[in-house]
Design an enzyme around this catalytic site. Structure first.
Site, short mmCIF file in Angstrom:
data_model
loop_
_atom_site.label_atom_id
_atom_site.label_comp_id
_atom_site.label_asym_id
_atom_site.label_seq_id
_atom_site.Cartn_x
_atom_site.Cartn_y
_atom_site.Cartn_z
N TYR A 1 0.82 -1.23 0.00
CA TYR A 1 0.00 0.00 0.00
C TYR A 1 0.85 1.27 0.00
O TYR A 1 0.30 2.37 -0.10
CB TYR A 1 -0.96 0.02 1.19
CG TYR A 1 -1.97 -1.09 1.14
CD1 TYR A 1 -3.01 -1.06 0.21
CD2 TYR A 1 -1.90 -2.17 2.00
CE1 TYR A 1 -3.95 -2.07 0.15
CE2 TYR A 1 -2.83 -3.19 1.95
CZ TYR A 1 -3.86 -3.14 1.02
OH TYR A 1 -4.78 -4.15 0.96
N TYR B 1 -6.27 -1.21 9.25
CA TYR B 1 -6.75 -1.09 7.87
C TYR B 1 -7.86 -0.06 7.83
O TYR B 1 -8.53 0.22 8.82
CB TYR B 1 -7.18 -2.43 7.26
CG TYR B 1 -6.01 -3.32 6.97
CD1 TYR B 1 -5.17 -3.07 5.89
CD2 TYR B 1 -5.70 -4.38 7.81
CE1 TYR B 1 -4.06 -3.87 5.64
CE2 TYR B 1 -4.59 -5.18 7.57
CZ TYR B 1 -3.78 -4.92 6.48
OH TYR B 1 -2.67 -5.69 6.24
N ASP C 1 -7.79 10.87 2.05
CA ASP C 1 -7.80 11.05 0.60
C ASP C 1 -9.23 11.31 0.14
O ASP C 1 -10.18 10.80 0.73
CB ASP C 1 -7.23 9.82 -0.10
CG ASP C 1 -7.97 8.54 0.26
OD1 ASP C 1 -8.71 8.02 -0.59
OD2 ASP C 1 -7.82 8.05 1.40
N ASN D 1 -14.78 4.82 3.29
CA ASN D 1 -14.95 3.77 4.30
C ASN D 1 -14.26 4.09 5.62
O ASN D 1 -14.77 3.77 6.69
CB ASN D 1 -14.46 2.42 3.78
CG ASN D 1 -15.33 1.91 2.64
OD1 ASN D 1 -16.51 2.24 2.55
ND2 ASN D 1 -14.74 1.13 1.76
#
Length: 189
Positions: free
Chosen positions: A16, A65, A92, A113
């Protein structure tokens, strides 16, 4: 002593690194580097501490996460007894052009999310967030690939200078509060 929790959202793991979804991590890394501090692997995340003019600032990169970010935020707010008015989440944002910075005192999760989980865990959307534009140059149905895709060299040339501004926004948030900081930075093009 006033305490602040500054949370950069992202996903842990080398796969990531440098992805659009990890922009929050990248900004906290820039802030930590500028402040000459390092992150330690602690409960629910990587944590670094500094102070700005007598105010304690805790930087958090959740290790939960993205979709479970709220667990880390709640844990560190409770552990350090931090008021929600002193929480800033860096995230973001697909809806903003690459490198655009927008500070908001509250608002919807806009389908993000990480913000959605924080909102559900805290039971409110009334916390400050710094939205960082990642653009939306993807074809229909390719949103996940875009968000989890890595920035290219050209994009980083646009984005990296904004990291300094984002660090200034963090310092202003700590010293002067969200309203002053929104007025000072959201107008700038």
């Amino acid at each position: 002593m006033d305490k602040f929790l500054i949370v950069g959202l992202g996903n842990i793991g080398d796969e990531y690194d440098m992805t659009r979804h990890n922009t929050g991590f990248m900004i906290l890394d820039a802030f930590a580097e500028a402040s000459n501090i390092v992150f330690d692997d602690k409960r629910y995340g990587f944590v670094a501490e500094t102070s700005i003019k007598g105010r304690k600032v805790i930087l958090l990169k959740p290790s939960t996460y993205m979709n479970l970010s709220g667990n880390a935020v709640r844990y560190w707010m409770n552990k350090e007894n931090i008021d929600i008015k002193r929480l800033l989440v860096i995230v973001d944002d697909l809806a903003l052009p690459l490198g655009t910075l927008r500070l908001k005192a509250s608002g919807s999760n806009a389908g993000h999310n990480g913000l959605g989980h924080i909102q559900s865990v805290l039971g409110t959307d009334r916390y400050s967030r710094l939205r960082v534009g990642i653009g939306n140059e993807f074809e229909r149905g390719m949103q996940i690939q875009w968000v989890l895709g890595k920035y290219n060299e050209e994009e980083m040339k646009v984005l990296e200078p904004k990291f300094d501004t984002a660090c200034d926004i963090i310092r202003s948030f700590v010293l002067s509060g969200v309203d002053f900081t929104m007025n000072a930075f959201n107008k700038k093009k």
